[in-house]
Scaffold this active site. Structure first.
Site, PDB file in Angstrom:
ATOM      1  CD  GLU A   7      38.259  39.633  40.353  1.00 33.50           C
ATOM      2  OE1 GLU A   7      39.100  38.729  40.345  1.00 33.50           O
ATOM      3  OE2 GLU A   7      37.574  39.908  41.345  1.00 33.50           O
ATOM      4  CG  HIS A  53      36.028  40.371  45.344  1.00 34.59           C
ATOM      5  ND1 HIS A  53      34.991  39.458  45.312  1.00 34.59           N
ATOM      6  CD2 HIS A  53      37.052  39.808  44.665  1.00 34.59           C
ATOM      7  CE1 HIS A  53      35.385  38.391  44.639  1.00 34.59           C
ATOM      8  NE2 HIS A  53      36.641  38.574  44.236  1.00 34.59           N
TER       9      HIS A  53
HETATM   10  P1  PGA Z   1      38.885  32.825  40.954  1.00 30.74           P
HETATM   11  O1  PGA Z   1      38.589  34.137  41.837  1.00 30.74           O
HETATM   12  O2  PGA Z   1      40.279  32.961  40.402  1.00 30.74           O
HETATM   13  O3  PGA Z   1      38.785  31.663  41.943  1.00 30.74           O
HETATM   14  O4  PGA Z   1      37.852  32.780  39.887  1.00 30.74           O
HETATM   15  C1  PGA Z   1      39.001  35.408  41.433  1.00 30.74           C
HETATM   16  C2  PGA Z   1      38.587  36.452  42.422  1.00 30.74           C
HETATM   17  O5  PGA Z   1      37.516  36.325  43.034  1.00 30.74           O
HETATM   18  O6  PGA Z   1      39.300  37.442  42.632  1.00 30.74           O
END
Ligand code: PGA
Length: 261
Positions: free
Chosen positions: A183, A110
């Protein structure tokens, strides 16, 4: 994976065990009710055709495992792990413990781990490998920062992180379940969701990279970054979006439920 959609909740460092139990006490009846309604109306929105995964903080593994022990389409896992299953590694999380408690996923790489905790490309590969070796499924997070996007390096960064994360998978583990979460770092927790064009382009490239690296193009690629009930439908309709990794909007049962259904 076919048309199965995956909805994963990343709770980050939120909730204690009681709050976890309270969440599931509200959430599980919502799922049941939705499935009953979908059954009576012959609708395709039954959550039984969807996979739901929770990533609670480690202190809540037991409460989560207990709450989900009779569920078939709802699974859980850890937000991180260490590259070895036990030893003198103060403060780390063991893949083996996650497994022993009934968890089945490990989130790897992450962006908060990469940035705040100096997670290296090498570690992501080792964590993916160890998870698979112990019979758990890794969900590898990848994505570019704003500067990288502005410099036109989005695909390059995605390829680099994908390659490193998958590089240590031995041939005998290649057909095990794993997932990718794309992401964009600038979209996480900012309310600034990527545009449909940006998501479409990144996901198409990631699917292409997966095949180049010898993995199936059916490997699920989830989108994450400010997914909310208001934008979920539009994002889920984009080609090659196989589900979501949701942070903030997964903390409240009704809100997460609206994203799933
Ligand atoms: P968020 O986070 O939906 O609050 O933007 C996503 C993540 O960090 O996996």
């Amino acid at each position: 994976m076919g048309n199965e959609k995956i909805f994963a909740a990343n709770w980050k460092l939120y909730k204690n065990p009681q709050q976890t139990r309270d969440f599931f006490a509200s959430f599980l009846p919502l799922i049941e009710k939705n499935n009953q309604n979908a059954g009576t109306h012959g609708s395709s929105s039954a959550t039984s055709t969807k996979k739901i995964i929770f990533f609670p903080p480690a202190v809540n593994f037991e409460a989560t495992g207990q709450a989900l022990k009779n569920q078939t389409s709802i699974q859980w896992g850890a937000q991180n792990c260490w590259i070895q299953k036990e030893g003198a590694f103060t403060g780390e999380t063991s893949v083996q413990t996650v497994k022993d408690l009934g968890g089945s996923w490990i989130l790897v790489g992450h962006s908060e781990r990469r940035k705040l905790f100096s997670e290296t490309l090498e570690w992501t590969g080792q964590k993916v490998k160890l998870s698979l070796e112990l019979g758990l499924s890794p969900m590898l997070c990848i994505g570019e920062t704003l500067e990288e996007r502005q410099a036109g390096r989005t695909d390059e960064i995605n390829f680099q992180q994908l390659k490193a994360g998958l590089s240590q998978i031995t041939p005998d583990l290649k057909n095990k379940t794993l997932a990718i979460a794309y992401e964009p770092v600038w979209a996480i927790g900012t309310g600034q969701v990527a545009t449909p064009e940006q998501v479409k382009s990144a996901h198409a490239q990631i699917k292409k990279f997966l095949t180049q690296l010898g993995f199936s193009e059916n490997t699920p690629v989830l989108y994450g970054g400010s997914v909310k009930p208001e934008n979920a439908k539009e994002l889920l309709a984009i080609p090659n979006v196989d589900g979501f990794l949701v942070g903030g909007a997964s903390l409240e049962p009704q809100s997460f439920m609206k994203i799933i259904c």
